[in-house]
Design a protein around this motif. Structure first.
Motif, PDB file in Angstrom:
ATOM      1  N   MET A  97      44.541  42.021  32.835  1.00  0.00           N
ATOM      2  CA  MET A  97      44.679  43.220  32.015  1.00  0.00           C
ATOM      3  C   MET A  97      44.027  44.426  32.701  1.00  0.00           C
ATOM      4  O   MET A  97      44.124  45.551  32.202  1.00  0.00           O
ATOM      5  N   TYR A 106      44.528  46.412  35.107  1.00  0.00           N
ATOM      6  CA  TYR A 106      45.205  47.623  35.559  1.00  0.00           C
ATOM      7  C   TYR A 106      45.719  48.470  34.404  1.00  0.00           C
ATOM      8  O   TYR A 106      46.291  49.534  34.611  1.00  0.00           O
ATOM      9  N   PHE A 107      45.526  47.999  33.171  1.00  0.00           N
ATOM     10  CA  PHE A 107      45.842  48.897  32.066  1.00  0.00           C
ATOM     11  C   PHE A 107      44.770  48.966  30.997  1.00  0.00           C
ATOM     12  O   PHE A 107      44.847  49.798  30.102  1.00  0.00           O
ATOM     13  N   TRP A 108      43.731  48.135  31.118  1.00  0.00           N
ATOM     14  CA  TRP A 108      42.583  48.315  30.231  1.00  0.00           C
ATOM     15  C   TRP A 108      41.326  47.743  30.877  1.00  0.00           C
ATOM     16  O   TRP A 108      41.351  46.639  31.406  1.00  0.00           O
TER      17      TRP A 108
END
Lengths: 177, 177
Positions: A29, A31-33
DNA sequence: CAAATCATGTAAGAAGTTACATGATTAT
DNA sequence: ATAATCATGTAACTTCTTACATGATTTG
């Protein structure tokens, strides 16, 4: 504030301890959170008192007790409500591009070095993503259907990294002119 | 903390008031840095007391006074030092992808609608970027050289938006299976 | 034997968000 | 007239970061 919802998103897939969540944020996760372990522990405390999650303590021999959190019905509903509500666009704050933007105050060689560092970083991410994609490719239809949505986010990761690498080539060529 | 440096980056190009900076953040810098006007005014106050910037007050007829800030030598040096120091990777927090990741709790049609909204948003950005690129294309060599670095960040914007659109096509196809 | 990983937290301070506040000018 | 833009800020609150704290186990 959506750390709460990111935690719900993870717990909705599978229960876990604060430590587990921390690792999952750092993993597929990332790369987006992203979230630090301090943030996670404090958030879990709040969410527990709001009954969005429940806890079960597992004693382990040798190791300290493990607090395993599960999403509650209230939590699931909060997650659904949040998903359905219109999302405001995420604010991006990328220090690297700010540095480039103002880069005329330093030598071009400094900038070229910075870009090359970035290439290495993004290549590493892309390699990691490629492994996850291979896993997906090896699955049967049913399994693929089950992980379709996380796979979709993975594809965004891949396309995003490829865009960075493509950009870096362009940028280095421009600098060398 | 790099809002400080983002402000220095803008003032290094051209002096401006808090309001000007706010607009510049919303304009050509929005896809890699954003800041609210409240943040900016408070930051300017701090930076002024740290002598990173100086101020000049211009009285305008009818309108309230305008405080125009300039970067100082100390500020320029701070900017250079910051650019040269290794940059930690920016943490991304994209609520949209979290929603997709956990999207199995809602109907696929909800997700498809969300993706289509995103397409519209990214197409708008791409159109705006295309205009800026045309401006660049119309410049002579000297002018192009002067704005090369901001143009480089614009190219990242373009490639990033194209990646989003490409991804959205893939994602919608996957959903419809 | 040292380093990394497992595992959990507290506390102070910095940064960011939301709400409130004011008031003129310009465009529709 | 009304909305948008110009122009500047304060205050309360929430969130995030940095530093500190502890201690066992596993891997090299």
């Amino acid at each position: 504030m959506s750390l709460k919802h990111a935690v719900l998103a993870l717990l909705q897939k599978e229960e876990g301890s604060g430590y587990d969540l921390s690792k999952r944020f750092k993993g597929g996760m990332s790369y987006f959170w992203s979230a630090s372990h301090q943030q996670i522990y404090q958030q879990l405390k709040k969410m527990l008192s709001d009954d969005l999650i429940a806890v079960r303590v597992e004693s382990q021999d040798g190791k300290p007790d493990k607090k395993i959190y599960q999403i509650t019905e209230l939590g699931t509903q909060a997650l659904i409500d949040w998903i359905e509500e219109p999302s405001k666009m995420s604010r991006v704050n990328d220090a690297f591009l700010v540095k480039l933007y103002a880069g005329e105050v330093v030598d071009n060689s400094v900038l070229a070095a910075k870009i090359k560092e970035h290439v290495v970083h993004h290549q590493k991410l892309l390699t990691a993503f490629a492994l996850l994609e291979e896993e997906y490719a090896g699955m049967n239809k049913q399994q693929r259907k089950r992980v379709m949505l996380p796979y979709m986010t993975l594809r965004k990761g891949v396309l995003g990294e490829q865009a960075w690498l493509q950009w870096a080539e362009e940028a280095l060529a421009l600098l060398e002119q």
